[in-house]
Design a protein around this motif. Structure first.
Motif, PDB file in Angstrom:
ATOM      1  N   UNK A   1      -9.496   4.935  -7.253  1.00 63.81           N
ATOM      2  CA  UNK A   1      -8.650   5.939  -7.901  1.00 63.81           C
ATOM      3  C   UNK A   1      -8.384   7.072  -6.921  1.00 63.81           C
ATOM      4  N   UNK A   2      -7.130   7.515  -6.872  1.00 65.50           N
ATOM      5  CA  UNK A   2      -6.744   8.598  -5.974  1.00 65.50           C
ATOM      6  C   UNK A   2      -5.526   9.312  -6.542  1.00 65.50           C
ATOM      7  N   UNK A   3      -5.163  10.421  -5.936  1.00 60.60           N
ATOM      8  CA  UNK A   3      -3.973  11.178  -6.340  1.00 60.60           C
ATOM      9  C   UNK A   3      -2.893  10.934  -5.296  1.00 60.60           C
ATOM     10  N   UNK A   4      -1.698  10.539  -5.747  1.00 64.13           N
ATOM     11  CA  UNK A   4      -0.621  10.271  -4.797  1.00 64.13           C
ATOM     12  C   UNK A   4       0.052  11.576  -4.367  1.00 64.13           C
ATOM     13  N   UNK A   5       1.087  11.467  -3.529  1.00 62.21           N
ATOM     14  CA  UNK A   5       1.750  12.637  -2.968  1.00 62.21           C
ATOM     15  C   UNK A   5       2.477  13.479  -4.003  1.00 62.21           C
ATOM     16  N   UNK A   6       2.783  12.907  -5.159  1.00 62.94           N
ATOM     17  CA  UNK A   6       3.478  13.659  -6.205  1.00 62.94           C
ATOM     18  C   UNK A   6       2.502  14.296  -7.184  1.00 62.94           C
TER      19      UNK A   6
ATOM     20  N   UNK B   1       0.828  -1.207   0.000  1.00 65.16           N
ATOM     21  CA  UNK B   1       0.000   0.000   0.000  1.00 65.16           C
ATOM     22  C   UNK B   1       0.866   1.263   0.000  1.00 65.16           C
ATOM     23  N   UNK B   2       0.373   2.298  -0.658  1.00 66.63           N
ATOM     24  CA  UNK B   2       1.018   3.605  -0.660  1.00 66.63           C
ATOM     25  C   UNK B   2       0.015   4.606  -0.102  1.00 66.63           C
ATOM     26  N   UNK B   3       0.463   5.810   0.327  1.00 67.10           N
ATOM     27  CA  UNK B   3      -0.507   6.786   0.825  1.00 67.10           C
ATOM     28  C   UNK B   3      -1.614   7.032  -0.198  1.00 67.10           C
ATOM     29  N   UNK B   4      -2.847   6.860   0.240  1.00 68.07           N
ATOM     30  CA  UNK B   4      -4.005   6.985  -0.637  1.00 68.07           C
ATOM     31  C   UNK B   4      -4.672   5.645  -0.890  1.00 68.07           C
ATOM     32  N   UNK B   5      -3.925   4.541  -0.715  1.00 71.21           N
ATOM     33  CA  UNK B   5      -4.495   3.205  -0.873  1.00 71.21           C
ATOM     34  C   UNK B   5      -5.501   2.951   0.242  1.00 71.21           C
ATOM     35  N   UNK B   6      -6.513   2.167  -0.048  1.00 71.33           N
ATOM     36  CA  UNK B   6      -7.510   1.827   0.971  1.00 71.33           C
ATOM     37  C   UNK B   6      -6.851   1.101   2.134  1.00 71.33           C
ATOM     38  N   UNK B   7      -5.861   0.270   1.855  1.00 70.68           N
ATOM     39  CA  UNK B   7      -5.223  -0.531   2.900  1.00 70.68           C
ATOM     40  C   UNK B   7      -3.978   0.132   3.485  1.00 70.68           C
ATOM     41  N   UNK B   8      -3.694   1.384   3.130  1.00 70.54           N
ATOM     42  CA  UNK B   8      -2.550   2.074   3.720  1.00 70.54           C
ATOM     43  C   UNK B   8      -2.836   2.300   5.200  1.00 70.54           C
ATOM     44  N   UNK B   9      -1.962   1.830   6.059  1.00 68.32           N
ATOM     45  CA  UNK B   9      -2.175   1.940   7.497  1.00 68.32           C
ATOM     46  C   UNK B   9      -2.960   0.767   8.068  1.00 68.32           C
ATOM     47  N   UNK B  10      -3.195  -0.264   7.262  1.00 69.96           N
ATOM     48  CA  UNK B  10      -3.905  -1.447   7.738  1.00 69.96           C
ATOM     49  C   UNK B  10      -5.187  -1.688   6.966  1.00 69.96           C
ATOM     50  N   UNK B  11      -5.788  -2.805   7.218  1.00 65.33           N
ATOM     51  CA  UNK B  11      -7.040  -3.172   6.556  1.00 65.33           C
ATOM     52  C   UNK B  11      -8.174  -2.291   7.081  1.00 65.33           C
ATOM     53  N   UNK B  12      -9.192  -2.062   6.260  1.00 72.19           N
ATOM     54  CA  UNK B  12     -10.340  -1.275   6.734  1.00 72.19           C
ATOM     55  C   UNK B  12     -11.008  -1.938   7.929  1.00 72.19           C
ATOM     56  N   UNK B  13     -11.576  -1.130   8.808  1.00 75.32           N
ATOM     57  CA  UNK B  13     -12.225  -1.672  10.011  1.00 75.32           C
ATOM     58  C   UNK B  13     -13.501  -2.433   9.675  1.00 75.32           C
TER      59      UNK B  13
END
Length: 95
Positions: A58-63, A31-43
């Motif tokens: 779909x999301x926009x990454x840090x760059x 996972x990268x920042x913006x991924x649904x699983x970034x920081x762990x699986x959804x609750x």
């Protein structure tokens, strides 16, 4: 003779198209920042979605690049990132 060869080739092609399930044996993408699983699986668990089904996110990454990820629901109801695509940055398409 040509008809037999053509029929055999057609049978092989049709058999190749009859795949009904896909198995992902790897760990998927990290996972990268913006991924649904970034920081762990959804609750919340996806209890109504069929196991093995997939969906995009779909999301926009840090760059500033637009990223599309494809997730598959695993048997334990966790999400696995199976594809990641970076869309090209087109300065004139942004407003």
């Amino acid at each position: 003779m040509i008809q037999i060869v053509a029929a055999a080739m057609m049978a092989v092609l049709v058999a190749g198209c009859a795949v009904t399930s896909v198995s992902y044996s790897g760990e998927g993408y990290a996972p990268i920042p913006g991924s649904i699983t970034y920081g762990g699986q959804p609750r919340t668990k996806l209890t109504k979605a069929p196991i093995g089904s997939s969906f995009p996110h779909t999301f926009t990454d840090q760059t500033g690049r637009e990223v599309e990820e494809i997730y598959v629901i695993q048997p334990d109801r966790t999400l696995l990132i199976v594809q990641r695509h970076y869309r090209p940055f087109l300065a004139w398409s942004r407003r």
